[in-house]
Design an enzyme around this catalytic site. Structure first.
Site, PDB file in Angstrom:
ATOM      1  N   GLU A  80      15.228 -42.838  44.094  1.00 45.65           N
ATOM      2  CA  GLU A  80      15.844 -41.857  43.194  1.00 45.65           C
ATOM      3  C   GLU A  80      16.129 -42.434  41.816  1.00 45.65           C
ATOM      4  OE1 GLU A  80      19.313 -40.109  44.976  1.00 45.65           O
ATOM      5  OE2 GLU A  80      18.141 -39.017  46.475  1.00 45.65           O
TER       6      GLU A  80
ATOM      7  N   GLU B  99      13.880 -36.967  51.404  1.00 50.65           N
ATOM      8  CA  GLU B  99      15.296 -37.147  51.784  1.00 50.65           C
ATOM      9  C   GLU B  99      16.035 -35.843  51.534  1.00 50.65           C
ATOM     10  OE1 GLU B  99      17.518 -40.787  50.355  1.00 50.65           O
ATOM     11  OE2 GLU B  99      19.062 -39.267  49.946  1.00 50.65           O
TER      12      GLU B  99
HETATM   13  C1  IDC Z   1      24.724 -42.806  50.495  1.00 51.52           C
HETATM   14  C2  IDC Z   1      25.245 -43.030  51.899  1.00 51.52           C
HETATM   15  C3  IDC Z   1      26.625 -43.648  51.844  1.00 51.52           C
HETATM   16  C4  IDC Z   1      26.551 -44.928  51.022  1.00 51.52           C
HETATM   17  C5  IDC Z   1      25.942 -44.654  49.658  1.00 51.52           C
HETATM   18  C6  IDC Z   1      25.740 -45.962  48.900  1.00 51.52           C
HETATM   19  O1  IDC Z   1      25.266 -41.792  52.597  1.00 51.52           O
HETATM   20  O2  IDC Z   1      27.098 -43.932  53.143  1.00 51.52           O
HETATM   21  O3  IDC Z   1      27.852 -45.450  50.863  1.00 51.52           O
HETATM   22  O4  IDC Z   1      24.688 -44.016  49.794  1.00 51.52           O
HETATM   23  O5  IDC Z   1      25.501 -45.733  47.564  1.00 51.52           O
HETATM   24  C7  IDC Z   1      21.196 -40.109  47.952  1.00 51.52           C
HETATM   25  C8  IDC Z   1      20.730 -41.487  48.202  1.00 51.52           C
HETATM   26  C9  IDC Z   1      21.377 -42.082  49.419  1.00 51.52           C
HETATM   27  C10 IDC Z   1      22.842 -41.695  49.504  1.00 51.52           C
HETATM   28  C11 IDC Z   1      22.913 -40.177  49.682  1.00 51.52           C
HETATM   29  C12 IDC Z   1      24.332 -39.637  49.801  1.00 51.52           C
HETATM   30  O6  IDC Z   1      19.317 -41.575  48.299  1.00 51.52           O
HETATM   31  O7  IDC Z   1      21.244 -43.474  49.347  1.00 51.52           O
HETATM   32  O8  IDC Z   1      23.398 -42.332  50.624  1.00 51.52           O
HETATM   33  N1  IDC Z   1      22.229 -39.530  48.584  1.00 51.52           N
HETATM   34  O9  IDC Z   1      25.051 -39.905  48.632  1.00 51.52           O
HETATM   35  N2  IDC Z   1      20.720 -39.257  47.066  1.00 51.52           N
HETATM   36  C13 IDC Z   1      21.448 -38.143  47.091  1.00 51.52           C
HETATM   37  C14 IDC Z   1      22.426 -38.286  48.052  1.00 51.52           C
END
Ligand code: IDC
Length: 325
Positions: A163, A251
């Site tokens: 991302e 995702e």
């Molecule tokens: C989130 C995880 C969370 C963690 C965080 C770290 O759910 O537990 O603490 O990352 O930065 C994304 C990302 C993905 C994110 C997720 C939710 O690709 O890594 O995971 N998210 O925020 N893009 C949109 C949402």
């Protein structure tokens, strides 16, 4: 005629024994046995026979934090529920756990998925390091190693920048980065699909559609969290499709963009309907029991494999209903 009959019977027996020995009669075909190598034709991912197919996947959480779910029993239980793709998320930022020591974990995951006949996405999970150029050198090394090792297999997909976000442009940053990484992967892997992230946390597929890459077998990622991303993002997808861009939802979840908060089934439903109409695949974030609503496993479940429907969280159960459809 009378003499030939026993010979035919013996031949038939040999054939049956042969098939049973290969497991063809004793078990259902795996996803990769059914579809073979995937490729991109026009706006869609197609199987080896040229038929449009919809990937249905689950993504690991960051494998630095939840390595215990990278195992065959875990993947198999999702395969049993109708999942055909595993995504292995390796965060590329050192502050988010990146270490070359995790390469072995990624490889273990690829082997487990391969032995189960599942597709596997090798995900270079940039997030807080918003510009893919920031860790480009490391990305080149990583994808060189992975494509050298697995590039001949037909179940591999590479996601080269999860991302991109922040002050990042498609033209000046992501596109040049993608060209470099793709060129490197193609040295060792001529055919498998490469997934390219788009600006604004992989939402601006409309911008990528304005100037797509020139390589073959490329798809562009669109990520959504249904409680946050609604009609405005579905419009972007529609615009990109109209412009002829092949898109994969590598995702998503049905909670909000933080990975937590309330879930929106009504927005989720609209997304699923649209993805079905376009035959776009989708990969659910995330396989863990972390206490957040995007986790597919219930927080109270301590198992790391052999999951049953009852082990899934509310989000997990809602999404799982689509795996069987
Ligand atoms: C989130 C995880 C969370 C963690 C965080 C770290 O759910 O537990 O603490 O990352 O930065 C994304 C990302 C993905 C994110 C997720 C939710 O690709 O890594 O995971 N998210 O925020 N893009 C949109 C949402």
């Amino acid at each position: 005629m009378k003499k030939r009959f026993p010979i035919l019977l013996v031949l038939l027996c040999f054939c049956l024994i042969g098939l049973a020995g290969r497991g063809t009669l004793s078990r259902a075909a795996t996803p990769v046995e059914k579809w073979g190598r995937l490729s991109v034709q026009g706006t869609n991912i197609v199987n080896a026979g040229g038929k449009k197919v919809q990937l249905k996947g689950v993504s690991t959480h960051g494998i630095a934090w939840y390595p215990q779910y990278v195992n065959s029993s875990c993947f198999k239980s999702f395969r049993n529920m109708g999942v055909n793709t595993i995504r292995l998320a390796l965060y590329s930022n050192p502050a988010d756990g990146f270490s070359t020591k995790l390469y072995g974990k990624v490889e273990e995951g690829v082997r487990a998925a391969t032995n189960l006949g599942m597709y596997v996405i090798i995900d270079w999970h940039i997030l807080n390091d918003g510009n893919p150029k920031q860790h480009q050198k490391q990305a080149l090394k990583f994808f060189t190693r992975m494509s050298k090792k697995f590039g001949k297999q037909k179940n591999i997909l590479y996601e080269i920048c999860n991302e991109p976000n922040g002050n990042v442009s498609w033209d000046k940053d992501i596109r040049p980065y993608a060209n470099k990484i793709i060129k490197r992967i193609r040295k060792y892997d001529k055919k498998n699909i490469i997934i390219v992230g788009t600006p604004t946390w992989s939402q601006d597929v409309d911008i990528a559609a304005g100037k797509p890459l020139k390589h073959k077998n490329i798809v562009y990622s669109l990520h959504f969290y249904a409680a946050t991303h609604k009609e405005f993002l579905r419009q972007k997808l529609k615009a990109a499709r109209k412009a002829g861009l092949p898109v994969l939802v590598s995702e998503f979840s049905i909670c909000d963009a933080s990975g937590n908060g309330a879930i929106s089934k009504s927005s989720g439903k609209k997304w699923m309907k649209l993805l079905k109409r376009y035959k776009i695949g989708y990969v659910a974030w995330n396989v863990s029991n972390k206490a957040e609503t995007s986790s597919l496993i219930k927080s109270s479940c301590q198992k790391t494999g052999n999951f049953k429907k009852g082990d899934l969280s509310k989000t997990g159960r809602w999404i799982a209903a689509y795996w069987k459809k």
